[in-house]
Design an enzyme around this catalytic site. Structure first.
Site, PDB file in Angstrom:
ATOM      1  N   HIS A  41       4.519   5.566  11.805  1.00 17.72           N
ATOM      2  CA  HIS A  41       4.076   5.443  10.399  1.00 17.72           C
ATOM      3  C   HIS A  41       3.094   6.617  10.193  1.00 17.72           C
ATOM      4  O   HIS A  41       1.875   6.437  10.151  1.00 17.72           O
ATOM      5  CB  HIS A  41       3.399   4.098  10.196  1.00 17.72           C
ATOM      6  CG  HIS A  41       3.149   3.714   8.767  1.00 17.72           C
ATOM      7  ND1 HIS A  41       3.328   4.589   7.699  1.00 17.72           N
ATOM      8  CD2 HIS A  41       2.720   2.547   8.226  1.00 17.72           C
ATOM      9  CE1 HIS A  41       3.015   3.948   6.573  1.00 17.72           C
ATOM     10  NE2 HIS A  41       2.649   2.721   6.867  1.00 17.72           N
ATOM     11  N   ARG A  81      11.310   3.711   4.120  1.00 16.40           N
ATOM     12  CA  ARG A  81      10.826   2.704   5.075  1.00 16.40           C
ATOM     13  C   ARG A  81      12.013   1.851   5.483  1.00 16.40           C
ATOM     14  O   ARG A  81      12.796   1.420   4.631  1.00 16.40           O
ATOM     15  CB  ARG A  81       9.737   1.831   4.468  1.00 16.40           C
ATOM     16  CG  ARG A  81       9.397   0.652   5.362  1.00 16.40           C
ATOM     17  CD  ARG A  81       8.210  -0.126   4.900  1.00 16.40           C
ATOM     18  NE  ARG A  81       6.979   0.592   5.160  1.00 16.40           N
ATOM     19  CZ  ARG A  81       5.764   0.040   5.030  1.00 16.40           C
ATOM     20  NH1 ARG A  81       5.647  -1.210   4.644  1.00 16.40           N
ATOM     21  NH2 ARG A  81       4.680   0.740   5.280  1.00 16.40           N
ATOM     22  N   ARG A 140       0.805  -1.221   0.000  1.00 20.38           N
ATOM     23  CA  ARG A 140       0.000   0.000   0.000  1.00 20.38           C
ATOM     24  C   ARG A 140       0.842   1.277   0.000  1.00 20.38           C
ATOM     25  O   ARG A 140       0.620   2.189  -0.812  1.00 20.38           O
ATOM     26  CB  ARG A 140      -0.932   0.025   1.235  1.00 20.38           C
ATOM     27  CG  ARG A 140      -2.110  -0.903   1.131  1.00 20.38           C
ATOM     28  CD  ARG A 140      -2.449  -1.480   2.496  1.00 20.38           C
ATOM     29  NE  ARG A 140      -1.439  -2.466   2.808  1.00 20.38           N
ATOM     30  CZ  ARG A 140      -1.581  -3.768   2.539  1.00 20.38           C
ATOM     31  NH1 ARG A 140      -2.703  -4.210   2.064  1.00 20.38           N
ATOM     32  NH2 ARG A 140      -0.600  -4.623   2.762  1.00 20.38           N
ATOM     33  N   THR A 141       1.791   1.366   0.929  1.00 20.70           N
ATOM     34  CA  THR A 141       2.505   2.637   1.118  1.00 20.70           C
ATOM     35  C   THR A 141       3.362   2.975  -0.100  1.00 20.70           C
ATOM     36  O   THR A 141       3.331   4.103  -0.601  1.00 20.70           O
ATOM     37  CB  THR A 141       3.381   2.563   2.389  1.00 20.70           C
ATOM     38  OG1 THR A 141       2.596   2.024   3.445  1.00 20.70           O
ATOM     39  CG2 THR A 141       3.896   3.930   2.790  1.00 20.70           C
ATOM     40  N   LYS A 176      25.756  -5.110  -1.181  1.00 22.68           N
ATOM     41  CA  LYS A 176      27.231  -5.195  -1.114  1.00 22.68           C
ATOM     42  C   LYS A 176      27.745  -4.549   0.167  1.00 22.68           C
ATOM     43  O   LYS A 176      28.940  -4.316   0.319  1.00 22.68           O
ATOM     44  CB  LYS A 176      27.853  -4.490  -2.327  1.00 22.68           C
ATOM     45  CG  LYS A 176      27.424  -5.060  -3.664  1.00 22.68           C
ATOM     46  CD  LYS A 176      28.012  -4.218  -4.797  1.00 22.68           C
ATOM     47  CE  LYS A 176      27.263  -4.415  -6.078  1.00 22.68           C
ATOM     48  NZ  LYS A 176      27.509  -3.345  -7.041  1.00 22.68           N
TER      49      LYS A 176
HETATM   50  N1   CP Z   1      -0.364  -0.226   5.932  1.00 27.26           N
HETATM   51  C1   CP Z   1       0.831  -0.412   5.365  1.00 27.26           C
HETATM   52  O1   CP Z   1       1.825   0.228   5.735  1.00 27.26           O
HETATM   53  O2   CP Z   1       0.848  -1.347   4.378  1.00 27.26           O
HETATM   54  P1   CP Z   1       2.128  -1.752   3.513  1.00 27.26           P
HETATM   55  O3   CP Z   1       3.096  -2.439   4.442  1.00 27.26           O
HETATM   56  O4   CP Z   1       1.627  -2.662   2.438  1.00 27.26           O
HETATM   57  O5   CP Z   1       2.736  -0.492   2.963  1.00 27.26           O
END
Ligand code: CP
Length: 312
Positions: free
Chosen positions: A137, A108, A58-59, A86
């Site tokens: 998040h 992320r 999603r993100t 590496k």
């Molecule tokens: N909700 C969320 O962060 O989903 P993803 O891990 O798929 O990005």
């Protein structure tokens, strides 16, 4: 009115005005995604790098779509095929990417604080936290807030029950912070082994009993049990976990009839939520995903601002 921050690292850093600005801007961007031609030139000439050290559906997709819908160039950096394999460090990778002059780096990482470290080394680009370990998040909490507003028209004074693996959840932390700042009554619920004591500092009410958490709730936010982050056994069995903390039809007699059921995804069907509830009449789970695009458009737009060459 601009945001008070250069980087979006966490809800912790945002003021209530920042949150309202992002949510109001998101509302105005929703319309673009409903057009036959889903693209405006607002951020033409800007570039966004998605730097994901952890898997995401999603993100990552929504940041890429958000950038492209605003006319920016989006590059997805694949850690698996990069020089990270590496042994290149996060700081070296960040410095090398920054040398190509991107305007925004969305990161992320499994380590809490990784986006903050990149921000310290960033002379030009804004850093956006797309999830750092078990810490925050922020864009998930913002899209959750937008979804709550769509259904409830307000956040203040709502009872929001966040249920599940609180300890490993950056979504729980960011939501507790955001919803608390916006005046909601936040309850967190899960097994005692999965609720850290520090959570009470966020002004939430902690309970280990799902009935208490859900009783009279306006919003039921279920969380994924994060097996990949659990180094120990936190509950005896999935069957027992589901019986005590899983969302199923018979437990929906406790919240308000008008309650909505949320989940950030990915869903473990039959572990924390019955598929009947995940797909049923209370569920707004896919609306959360839709709102993720609008929120991320707003975040990119507000961090980049409207420069002279940008067009509406
Ligand atoms: N909700 C969320 O962060 O989903 P993803 O891990 O798929 O990005």
């Amino acid at each position: 009115m601009p945001l008070s921050v250069k980087h979006l690292l966490g809800i912790e850093d945002l003021t209530v005005d920042d949150i309202n600005l992002i949510l109001n801007t998101s509302q105005s961007f929703k319309e673009i995604s409903a057009r036959p031609i889903k693209k405006v030139p607002t951020l033409r000439g800007k570039s966004v790098i998605n730097l994901f050290y952890e898997p995401s559906t999603r993100t990552r997709a929504s940041f890429e779509i958000a950038a492209k819908r605003l006319g920016a160039d989006a590059v997805n950096f694949s850690v698996a095929t990069s020089s990270v394999t590496k042994g290149e460090s996060l700081i070296d990778t960040g410095n090398n990417l920054q040398s190509m002059n991107p305007d925004i780096i969305v990161v992320r990482h499994s380590a809490a604080g990784a986006p903050h470290l990149l921000a310290q080394y960033s002379k030009y680009a804004s850093i956006v936290n797309a999830g750092d370990g078990m810490h925050e998040h922020p864009t998930q909490a913002l899209l959750d807030a937008l979804t709550i507003l769509d259904h409830k028209k307000k956040i203040a004074d709502l009872k929001v029950a966040i249920v599940g693996d609180i300890a490993h959840s950056r979504v729980a932390r960011s939501n507790a912070l955001l919803l608390g700042k916006m005046g909601a009554e936040v309850w967190v619920c899960g097994p005692p082994t999965l609720i850290p004591v520090e959570f009470e500092q966020y002004g939430v009410t902690v309970t280990y009993h799902m009935k208490e958490a859900l009783q009279g709730a306006d919003v039921v936010m279920m969380l994924r049990t994060q097996r990949e982050r659990q180094q120990e056994v936190f509950y005896p069995s999935v069957k027992e976990y589901f019986a005590l903390y899983g969302l199923e039809r018979k437990k929906m007699k406790w919240p308000k009839k008008s309650a909505i059921v949320m989940h950030p995804g990915p869903i473990n069907r039959g572990v924390e939520i019955d598929p009947e509830l995940a797909d049923g009449e209370y569920s707004v789970i896919l609306e959360q995903v839709t709102n993720g695009v609008a929120v991320r458009m707003a975040v990119l737009f507000l961090l980049l601002g409207t420069s002279e060459e940008s067009e509406q």
